[in-house]
Design a protein around this motif. Structure first.
Motif, PDB file in Angstrom:
ATOM      1  N   ARG A   1       0.825  -1.214   0.000  1.00  0.00           N
ATOM      2  CA  ARG A   1       0.000   0.000   0.000  1.00  0.00           C
ATOM      3  C   ARG A   1       0.855   1.258   0.000  1.00  0.00           C
ATOM      4  O   ARG A   1       0.441   2.294  -0.522  1.00  0.00           O
ATOM      5  N   ASN A   2       2.064   1.177   0.565  1.00  0.00           N
ATOM      6  CA  ASN A   2       2.876   2.383   0.649  1.00  0.00           C
ATOM      7  C   ASN A   2       3.808   2.564  -0.542  1.00  0.00           C
ATOM      8  O   ASN A   2       4.130   3.698  -0.897  1.00  0.00           O
ATOM      9  N   LEU A   3       4.241   1.495  -1.190  1.00  0.00           N
ATOM     10  CA  LEU A   3       4.991   1.671  -2.429  1.00  0.00           C
ATOM     11  C   LEU A   3       4.102   2.272  -3.515  1.00  0.00           C
ATOM     12  O   LEU A   3       4.575   3.011  -4.380  1.00  0.00           O
ATOM     13  N   LEU A   4       2.813   1.954  -3.441  1.00  0.00           N
ATOM     14  CA  LEU A   4       1.887   2.489  -4.443  1.00  0.00           C
ATOM     15  C   LEU A   4       1.497   3.941  -4.170  1.00  0.00           C
ATOM     16  O   LEU A   4       0.704   4.526  -4.916  1.00  0.00           O
ATOM     17  N   ARG A   5       2.045   4.543  -3.107  1.00  0.00           N
ATOM     18  CA  ARG A   5       1.893   5.981  -2.936  1.00  0.00           C
ATOM     19  C   ARG A   5       2.482   6.732  -4.127  1.00  0.00           C
ATOM     20  O   ARG A   5       2.084   7.857  -4.413  1.00  0.00           O
TER      21      ARG A   5
ATOM     22  N   PHE B   1       2.616  15.020  -5.688  1.00  0.00           N
ATOM     23  CA  PHE B   1       2.301  15.557  -4.360  1.00  0.00           C
ATOM     24  C   PHE B   1       0.921  16.208  -4.244  1.00  0.00           C
ATOM     25  O   PHE B   1       0.619  16.826  -3.228  1.00  0.00           O
ATOM     26  N   THR B   2       0.084  16.059  -5.252  1.00  0.00           N
ATOM     27  CA  THR B   2      -1.270  16.610  -5.130  1.00  0.00           C
ATOM     28  C   THR B   2      -2.246  15.572  -4.576  1.00  0.00           C
ATOM     29  O   THR B   2      -3.319  15.922  -4.100  1.00  0.00           O
ATOM     30  N   TRP B   3      -1.907  14.289  -4.686  1.00  0.00           N
ATOM     31  CA  TRP B   3      -2.755  13.182  -4.229  1.00  0.00           C
ATOM     32  C   TRP B   3      -4.115  13.175  -4.924  1.00  0.00           C
ATOM     33  O   TRP B   3      -5.103  12.702  -4.382  1.00  0.00           O
ATOM     34  N   LEU B   4      -4.129  13.663  -6.168  1.00  0.00           N
ATOM     35  CA  LEU B   4      -5.394  13.714  -6.895  1.00  0.00           C
ATOM     36  C   LEU B   4      -5.905  12.311  -7.213  1.00  0.00           C
ATOM     37  O   LEU B   4      -7.090  12.013  -7.027  1.00  0.00           O
ATOM     38  N   ILE B   5      -5.004  11.438  -7.684  1.00  0.00           N
ATOM     39  CA  ILE B   5      -5.433  10.074  -8.033  1.00  0.00           C
ATOM     40  C   ILE B   5      -5.943   9.350  -6.795  1.00  0.00           C
ATOM     41  O   ILE B   5      -7.019   8.737  -6.800  1.00  0.00           O
ATOM     42  N   GLY B   6      -5.183   9.413  -5.693  1.00  0.00           N
ATOM     43  CA  GLY B   6      -5.606   8.742  -4.469  1.00  0.00           C
ATOM     44  C   GLY B   6      -6.895   9.322  -3.921  1.00  0.00           C
ATOM     45  O   GLY B   6      -7.781   8.578  -3.466  1.00  0.00           O
ATOM     46  N   GLY B   7      -7.024  10.637  -3.955  1.00  0.00           N
ATOM     47  CA  GLY B   7      -8.225  11.277  -3.432  1.00  0.00           C
ATOM     48  C   GLY B   7      -9.463  10.918  -4.223  1.00  0.00           C
ATOM     49  O   GLY B   7     -10.517  10.604  -3.643  1.00  0.00           O
ATOM     50  N   VAL B   8      -9.365  10.937  -5.552  1.00  0.00           N
ATOM     51  CA  VAL B   8     -10.509  10.583  -6.395  1.00  0.00           C
ATOM     52  C   VAL B   8     -10.892   9.118  -6.186  1.00  0.00           C
ATOM     53  O   VAL B   8     -12.079   8.774  -6.097  1.00  0.00           O
ATOM     54  N   THR B   9      -9.880   8.250  -6.094  1.00  0.00           N
ATOM     55  CA  THR B   9     -10.158   6.829  -5.870  1.00  0.00           C
ATOM     56  C   THR B   9     -10.884   6.607  -4.555  1.00  0.00           C
ATOM     57  O   THR B   9     -11.834   5.814  -4.478  1.00  0.00           O
ATOM     58  N   MET B  10     -10.475   7.316  -3.509  1.00  0.00           N
ATOM     59  CA  MET B  10     -11.145   7.170  -2.208  1.00  0.00           C
ATOM     60  C   MET B  10     -12.580   7.673  -2.263  1.00  0.00           C
ATOM     61  O   MET B  10     -13.480   7.097  -1.641  1.00  0.00           O
TER      62      MET B  10
ATOM     63  N   LYS C   1     -11.151   3.519  -0.283  1.00  0.00           N
ATOM     64  CA  LYS C   1      -9.852   2.926  -0.577  1.00  0.00           C
ATOM     65  C   LYS C   1      -9.134   3.710  -1.668  1.00  0.00           C
ATOM     66  O   LYS C   1      -9.745   4.080  -2.667  1.00  0.00           O
ATOM     67  N   ARG C   2      -7.841   3.942  -1.453  1.00  0.00           N
ATOM     68  CA  ARG C   2      -7.017   4.442  -2.548  1.00  0.00           C
ATOM     69  C   ARG C   2      -6.431   3.238  -3.272  1.00  0.00           C
ATOM     70  O   ARG C   2      -6.677   2.077  -2.884  1.00  0.00           O
ATOM     71  N   LEU C   3      -5.651   3.463  -4.330  1.00  0.00           N
ATOM     72  CA  LEU C   3      -5.132   2.351  -5.126  1.00  0.00           C
ATOM     73  C   LEU C   3      -4.275   1.411  -4.280  1.00  0.00           C
ATOM     74  O   LEU C   3      -4.330   0.185  -4.442  1.00  0.00           O
ATOM     75  N   GLY C   4      -3.464   1.983  -3.388  1.00  0.00           N
ATOM     76  CA  GLY C   4      -2.645   1.142  -2.525  1.00  0.00           C
ATOM     77  C   GLY C   4      -3.481   0.226  -1.663  1.00  0.00           C
ATOM     78  O   GLY C   4      -3.106  -0.941  -1.430  1.00  0.00           O
ATOM     79  N   ASP C   5      -4.621   0.696  -1.178  1.00  0.00           N
ATOM     80  CA  ASP C   5      -5.505  -0.141  -0.367  1.00  0.00           C
ATOM     81  C   ASP C   5      -6.140  -1.248  -1.204  1.00  0.00           C
ATOM     82  O   ASP C   5      -6.328  -2.368  -0.723  1.00  0.00           O
TER      83      ASP C   5
END
Length: 602
Positions: A133-137, A145-154, A161-165
């Motif tokens: 989950r953390n390598l996929l950060r 550093f905007t976390w747009l992909i992770g934020g949209v996924t959540m 869940k973000r992609l790492g989750d």
């Protein structure tokens, strides 16, 4: 009928906040999911800690080393700076992995915010899950550093869940709160006897419940908060645990039970009696859970461990009985938290021993490489074919190579003729600089493999791009030096470390492609199942390539730029190549070794 419809409604309204997990004891436990705000705040706290420590390492420590080196000798500065580079790299990539694996899914930021990471079944987070989950950060944080992909996924995921989750099979939940037995006893006792509400208050509550579905969302919320504020003096409402609407629905169901006569009173009486009989046992289980803490069950004696297991089984049975008795929401919530905390302790993954690591390095990793030879072969093709193409184009069109490659590389090729004539190598560094060079090379190469792995999460496209670009670059460089008649000059430097380094990068590329194949070719599994299973295998491959790259970095830092004769360097390159083949494919790799299930697909 009314109770059933209310229960159905509550289940649907809580989907965005809660997830129900069935324990191995076949008892359902509800976990409250951490919201986007608490996770982002935890990330800011951890980011602040990480930046502060990195600033000290990269600014403060070099200043200290320079002063020490002026007295003790430059070798102290060289080796110290090498250690600083490696430690900074390890901290940047390993901060979240180490804390989450060692602190049961928590980092300092998560602990401050009262949240933790667990696996989908409610099981404690493993080191493997934390690594995935953390390598996929690297992907979740894009654009950089905007976390747009992770934020949209959540936002799109029902379980936040973000992609790492998704790849690690994890969720982020709120920490269970302390079980306060006296409050629960009082709450259960309040459910006995006469109704809490007078007729006017109950009529208002009953009218709200009957008409609430016809109200607009905003109007319903305002009306619920106003009514809950007036009724809270009769029945406690904790706004941080329940919305006004949920509180009113629970209060309405409880009040109906009180007004239902003997059967309702009997149910509440049984739940109150359950609390009175079992409260000491629950308190004992809570004490053992708190004692275990971060050290897990290893801190408990053999007798305490037996008590822990027995108390946990009792608590799960008590939770099932409390639901049957129609117990108060406070009792159910507290028992769920107690059972969830104990479950998290009891089902901890086994601790790894040094012998396990030794067996995995000597047998497990080579066996996994052989097992996943197909994605690794595809990775090699994506690297070698562009390399050959780059070499061919550079040879046919020398001007293209001079334009496409960095000016520093072109200058090195032009200066190489004179250096070759003088008997000097491709790179020459002072002994004091070698530790710094080795540390920098290890950090850079390992980071490339991490990105190659993470790139698999976008259908393997990121991995393929890294392989193709690196292959083109290497081929073009080889063509450039060949145009100047310096092929042997270049490969004398590259081959001693390159045979291991390039093999490791190809294996890491195979890991990324294997991860990406879960999205494109999941087979008989669902994409989610394939992603979790292949993610475990892929991160194990990356861990092995990290060890290979440490070895390659040491060779590149100390042997490749050394003043050893060409024959010696090429001889060492051949020896390293034979050793690598023997390790991955020969008898020393343990060809009869059977991979543990955690490393294999179904």
């Amino acid at each position: 009928m009314i109770q059933q419809s209310i229960g159905t409604f509550q289940q649907h309204t809580s989907l965005e906040r809660e997830v129900r997990i069935e324990t191995p004891e076949h008892v359902a436990v509800d976990y409250r999911l951490a919201d986007l705000g608490s996770r982002f705040t935890a990330l800011l706290i951890d980011g602040g800690i990480l930046v502060a420590v990195l600033l000290f390492l990269l600014v403060g420590v070099p200043a200290i080393l320079s002063r020490i080196g002026s007295v003790a000798g430059s070798w102290v500065t060289g080796w110290g700076m090498g250690a600083v580079i490696l430690l900074s790299f390890a901290l940047s990539w390993g901060y979240f992995v180490v804390f989450e694996a060692a602190w049961q899914g928590r980092t300092p930021g998560k602990r401050w915010m009262g949240i933790r990471v667990v696996h989908d079944g409610g099981f404690p987070l493993t080191l493997q899950g934390a690594a995935i989950r953390n390598l996929l950060r690297a992907i979740d944080s894009q654009p950089i550093f905007t976390w747009l992909i992770g934020g949209v996924t959540m936002l799109l995921s029902p379980h936040t869940k973000r992609l790492g989750d998704l790849a690690a099979g994890t969720i982020v939940v709120r920490e269970p709160k302390e079980l306060v037995i006296p409050e629960i006893v009082a709450a259960e006792a309040a459910h006995q006897g006469a109704p809490l509400l007078d007729e006017r208050e109950f009529t208002a509550l009953d009218t709200y419940v009957g008409r609430r579905e016809g109200l607009a969302e905003g109007g319903r919320q305002r009306l619920a908060e106003k009514l809950a504020g007036r009724l809270t003096r009769k029945a406690e409402w904790r706004a941080e645990e329940l919305t006004a609407d949920e509180y009113l629905l629970n209060l309405h169901a409880a009040e109906l039970a009180r007004r239902s006569g003997a059967s309702g009173a009997g149910a509440w009486s049984r739940s109150t009696e359950l609390v009175r009989q079992q409260r000491e046992r629950w308190q004992e289980l809570q004490r053992l859970v708190e004692r275990a803490g971060a050290s897990r069950l290893a801190s408990l004696s053999e007798a305490e461990l037996a008590d822990f297991a027995a108390l946990y089984r009792e608590a799960t049975a008590d939770l099932a009985r409390a639901r049957t008795y129609g117990a108060s929401p406070q009792l159910l919530m507290s028992l769920e938290r107690l059972v969830g905390s104990a479950h998290n302790q009891l089902y901890q993954p086994p601790r790894r021993r040094l012998s396990d690591l030794r067996v995995w390095v000597s047998r497990g990793f080579p066996a996994l490489v052989r097992r996943r030879w197909i994605p690794i072969a595809v990775s090699a093709t994506l690297f070698v074919v562009p390399a050959a193409l780059g070499f061919g184009v550079a040879r046919l069109d020398p001007g293209w190579a001079r334009t496409a490659l960095p000016a520093e590389m072109v200058r090195r090729a032009e200066e190489g003729i004179d250096r070759e004539a003088q008997g000097r190598g491709y790179v020459e560094v002072r002994d004091v600089v070698m530790p710094v060079m080795a540390s920098g090379l290890i950090s850079n190469n390992v980071q490339v493999t991490f990105f190659a792995f993470a790139g698999g999460m976008i259908g393997g496209l990121g991995t393929a791009a890294i392989l193709v670009l690196n292959g083109l670059f290497l081929g073009a460089v080889a063509g450039l030096f060949a145009n100047h008649g310096l092929s042997l000059y270049l490969w004398t430097f590259v081959l001693p470390h390159g045979v291991i380094e390039l093999t490791a990068i190809v294996i890491a590329g195979g890991a990324g492609l294997w991860l990406g194949s879960a999205l494109l070719l999941p087979g008989r599994l669902t994409r989610r199942e394939a992603l979790e299973i292949r993610g475990r295998e892929a991160v194990s491959l990356v861990a092995g390539t990290t060890l290979l790259l440490v070895v390659a970095g040491l060779i590149e830092g100390f042997i490749s730029p050394s003043s050893l004769p060409r024959v010696a360097k090429l001889g060492l390159a051949a020896l390293f190549a034979l050793g690598l083949v023997g390790y991955l494919a020969g008898s020393m790799a343990g060809r009869s070794y059977t991979l543990p299930r955690r490393f294999t697909s179904r």
